[in-house]
Scaffold this active site. Structure first.
Site, mmCIF file in Angstrom:
data_model
loop_
_atom_site.group_PDB
_atom_site.id
_atom_site.type_symbol
_atom_site.label_atom_id
_atom_site.label_comp_id
_atom_site.label_asym_id
_atom_site.label_seq_id
_atom_site.Cartn_x
_atom_site.Cartn_y
_atom_site.Cartn_z
ATOM 1 N N HIS A 98 0.827 -1.210 0.000
ATOM 2 C CA HIS A 98 0.000 0.000 0.000
ATOM 3 C C HIS A 98 0.857 1.255 0.000
ATOM 4 C CE1 HIS A 98 0.954 -0.627 4.250
ATOM 5 N NE2 HIS A 98 0.644 0.642 4.483
ATOM 6 N N ASP A 100 0.314 4.983 1.738
ATOM 7 C CA ASP A 100 -0.511 5.425 2.856
ATOM 8 C C ASP A 100 -1.601 6.402 2.422
ATOM 9 O OD1 ASP A 100 0.742 3.893 4.781
ATOM 10 O OD2 ASP A 100 2.191 5.450 5.312
ATOM 11 N N HIS A 235 4.772 0.128 0.542
ATOM 12 C CA HIS A 235 5.424 -0.676 1.570
ATOM 13 C C HIS A 235 4.471 -1.744 2.098
ATOM 14 C CE1 HIS A 235 3.544 2.695 3.740
ATOM 15 N NE2 HIS A 235 3.457 1.915 4.799
ATOM 16 N N ARG A 249 5.024 6.147 15.305
ATOM 17 C CA ARG A 249 5.168 6.754 13.979
ATOM 18 C C ARG A 249 4.591 8.163 13.968
ATOM 19 N NH1 ARG A 249 1.449 4.286 9.563
ATOM 20 N NH2 ARG A 249 0.073 5.913 10.377
#
Length: 287
Positions: A98, A100, A235, A249
């Site tokens: 995907h 993001d 990723h 994150r």
């Protein structure tokens, strides 16, 4: 005294570099310029041995790239709403390729992940170089894709529907390079094509973009940090482990993807033609 030059080691031939000799808790303007340069070159950069990175320093590093997201529903570090907690035990296993949040009009520019707890084995993350994915297509295919858009959809009972339409090929605002911008997790359909044409083309593009020759794979150690350019990579977190895997994150708010102006109007199905523009998604199939 000048900032020492970081030691840079490529992770694969396609993308990715590990950077040593850097303390992300103390990033000068000069050092950040070098990190930014390496990020644009390698698309994802890794910093081992950052166990002492504080939430404040993590946020400060992210803000050098732009305004930070405050995620609407993911769990966060107490007192630091800009930092989300990604805990595999709580379902945070992004084990499908995907980009993001492409279902939003302004997808994120970049993310910085500080992985703090790793499984004893497994749990690597993979990235794909979407520049190379586009550049290795034939000229007629690139010409076709340059004139198309794609609709990206998230639709769950918890969130409702969110969707956005972006160029199939986006032009990077800093490098000027073109990259393929469709993703198996979110891309629903190409509105200029019939549904069978769209499904067939997207399936080919997904498989092409996920080929190992465009990938790097990073084996985490506790305390390592990854910073990636969400505009030119995909990723995937490899789901091949047991035990805890947890990180923190920050995500940099996005820009609007740009590309060539679409050359064709939206496909109009015939009156008796069955066409499901949003009910069929690449991720879930027929619903």
């Amino acid at each position: 005294m000048p900032t020492p030059e970081p030691v840079v080691t490529p992770v694969s031939g396609a993308l990715g570099a590990e950077i040593r000799g850097v303390d992300l808790s103390e990033v000068t303007d000069e050092l950040f310029e070098r990190i930014h340069e390496l990020l644009l070159k390698h698309l994802v950069v890794f910093f081992p041995d950052q166990e002492h990175l504080t939430p404040e320093a993590h946020i400060a590093l992210g803000r050098r790239l732009g305004e930070l997201e405050v995620h609407p529903f993911l769990p966060k570090v107490e007192g630091h709403p800009e930092i989300v907690v990604l805990d595999a035990d709580q379902g945070a296993k992004a084990d499908e390729w995907h980009i993001d949040v492409t279902f939003q009009p302004n997808p994120p520019v970049a993310s910085i992940l500080h992985l703090q707890v790793c499984p004893a084995s497994g749990g690597d993350t993979m990235w794909s170089n979407q520049y190379l994915v586009y550049e290795t297509l034939s000229e007629p295919m690139r010409e076709l894709l340059d004139g198309l858009t794609a609709v990206h959809v998230l639709n769950t009972p918890q969130t409702g529907e969110h969707s956005a339409e972006h160029p199939v090929v986006r032009i990077h605002p800093e490098t000027g390079r073109r990259s393929l911008y469709v993703t198996r997790m979110w891309t629903s359909h190409i509105p200029q094509l019939s549904r069978p044409e769209s499904d067939a083309l997207l399936q080919y593009l997904f498989e092409h973009s996920e080929s190992p020759r465009f990938n790097c794979r990073y084996h985490w150690q506790p305390g390592a940090v990854a910073m990636w350019d969400n505009r030119a990579t995909q990723h995937l977190a490899v789901n091949d482990y047991t035990g805890p895997r947890r990180g923190q994150r920050v995500t940099v708010l996005g820009d609007q993807p740009t590309g060539d102006t679409p050359r064709w109007k939206e496909y109009r199905p015939a009156p008796d033609e069955r066409y499901y523009p949003r009910h069929v998604t690449a991720r879930y199939g027929y619903q």
